[in-house]
Design a protein around this motif. Structure first.
Motif: not given
Length: 166
Positions: A23-27, A66-70
């Motif tokens: 889901i993260i990859r696709r999101g 992608g640009n991902i923040e946690v």
């Protein structure tokens, strides 16, 4: 110039599974920035502390495109999403039962803030049965979890359940 589209993918991620990572990859393809909101949820009796889950998620998404923040949060989802300037909530669906719950939540969230849309993504067919709760249960009984989580997460779970059984 349009402002960047920010999405929030919330969850306890206890532990993060291959389904979550799908889901993260696709999101990330739907938004300019995907904020993974790691939440506290005492009612779920987490196996991992918030700090452990944050570190686990950060490590597992580090090499994803992608640009991902946690970010951790302990608030209403819509308040958290607004604080991140999000316009989209990303939710993963595995089965019809998920949809009923998520549909109700989306309706309530829309009542709280109708400027933020909820987007549902179906998990990949091969990943649909995976649930963190079931992964933990299988691990507690010594079953194989390598098809559901990354090798490092499986190792961390084994360390936790080894201590539980000792």
């Amino acid at each position: 110039m349009t402002s960047p589209r920010i999405g929030v993918y919330p969850g306890t991620f206890d532990p993060i599974t291959l389904g979550h990572l799908d889901i993260i990859r696709r999101g990330t393809r739907l938004v300019d920035t995907l904020v993974i909101g790691v939440t506290t949820n005492p009612s779920k009796s987490p196996m991992f502390s918030l700090e452990e889950r944050m570190a686990m998620v950060e490590r597992e998404v580090a090499d994803l495109p992608g640009n991902i923040e946690v970010v951790s949060f302990d608030a209403l989802l819509m308040d958290f999403a607004a604080s991140q300037d999000a316009s989209v909530i990303v939710r993963g669906l595995r089965a019809v039962a998920d949809f009923e719950y998520e549909y109700q939540m989306a309706g309530m969230n829309q009542q709280i803030n109708d400027d933020i849309e909820t987007v549902f993504l179906m998990a990949d067919v091969s990943l649909q049965p995976i649930a963190s709760r079931l992964v933990k249960e299988i691990a507690r009984y010594g079953g194989p979890i390598h098809k559901f989580v990354t090798p490092k997460v499986a190792e961390e779970i084994a360390e936790k359940v080894g201590g539980e059984r000792a």
